[in-house]
Design an enzyme around this catalytic site. Sequence first.
Site, PDB file in Angstrom:
ATOM      1  CD  GLU A   8      -2.968   1.208   2.405  1.00  0.00           C
ATOM      2  OE1 GLU A   8      -3.339   2.427   2.489  1.00  0.00           O
ATOM      3  OE2 GLU A   8      -3.254   0.268   3.061  1.00  0.00           O
ATOM      4  CG  HIS A  10      -1.067   5.704  -1.314  1.00  0.00           C
ATOM      5  ND1 HIS A  10      -1.866   4.735  -1.963  1.00  0.00           N
ATOM      6  CD2 HIS A  10      -1.090   5.339   0.076  1.00  0.00           C
ATOM      7  CE1 HIS A  10      -2.427   3.972  -0.940  1.00  0.00           C
ATOM      8  NE2 HIS A  10      -1.985   4.561   0.176  1.00  0.00           N
ATOM      9  CG  HIS A 164      -6.882   3.002  -0.198  1.00  0.00           C
ATOM     10  ND1 HIS A 164      -7.304   4.179   0.026  1.00  0.00           N
ATOM     11  CD2 HIS A 164      -5.643   2.820   0.832  1.00  0.00           C
ATOM     12  CE1 HIS A 164      -6.433   4.831   0.905  1.00  0.00           C
ATOM     13  NE2 HIS A 164      -5.373   4.205   1.122  1.00  0.00           N
ATOM     14  CG  ASP A 285      -1.082   4.323   4.349  1.00  0.00           C
ATOM     15  OD1 ASP A 285      -1.157   4.918   3.078  1.00  0.00           O
ATOM     16  OD2 ASP A 285      -2.048   4.333   5.302  1.00  0.00           O
TER      17      ASP A 285
END
Length: 336
Positions: A8, A10, A164, A285
């Site tokens: 995860e 981004h 998500h 994250d």
Amino acid sequence: MNGKIALEEHFNLPEFSNELPQYVNPEMMREVSRRLLEVSTERLGEMDATGIDYSLLSLTAPGVQAETDPRRAVTRARRVNDELATIVAAHPTRYGGFATLPMQDPAAAVAELERCVTQLGFHGVMLNGFTNIGDADTGWYYDHERFLPFWERVEALGVPVYLHPRDPLLGNQGIYEGHPELFGAVWSFTVETATHALRLMTSGLFDRFPRLTVILGHLGETLPFNMWRIDHRAAAMGDLIKFKKPLTHYLLDNFYVTTSGNFHTQTLNATLAEMGVDRVLFSSDYPYESMREAADWFDNAAINHNDRVKIGHTNARRLFPGLPERIGRSAHTARV
């Protein structure tokens, strides 16, 4: 621990930068926005420093899911995926991709899914919550029958869907009125995503497509800790029940969870006790969270070595058989 695979992580395109949440500390969001756009020197340096060999990149939330015009969503999703494919091609031993899909047009989403997996080599899909359609007050959740062809193709391709979070629909925010501090990762993300996952389970989706795989971040959005009670009370719903098996069955058979943004050892151990180590994967994250904090915690968490190796990379290898055989900085150097 070297060799970690993170799921995860981004990125963003400049055209989406003004669509990020505005209720978070502005100084923090400026830094997040900058880091979302940077995918070469700084990010790779952070990965090197924290033992993360490989990251699966995905468009940050809400991304294309917030586009209210279906035709524009199709165009934007294709542009995002083409740009991500270029990033991956430039760093093939460090990055992979999750597809962005225009769920506003389910048929177009199926076609783009097919292109991303079979032509661009992406490893799955990132859906940033429900999809807006027509206006910001209207959203589609993915248990609706209009998405059955999408789920059918996902199962046939054998790739996972990472569900998500995003904030709830504007018309459903009454409980948060006067408390914007509860939006986003503090609380509303968890409620929204856990409920969306339960909608998928209770709709009978996994009875129809039993080989589907869904990933949840943040150690499962509280579902591993609440599933006994949910199952216990759902069993009393009589004719309202549309699903064939206990909801815990779907959690254990159709879901994986990641450590993204939830760096707490007691919570990790509770998740392992409920779901088993084979269903847990490492993530940080980034850039909403720190790779260093995520890695320092995970590398030193009070779990056994075999579990750390499984969560850190071998589970990801099993879930994503198309990952490059050699990953990491040394592999890239050798390749060059």
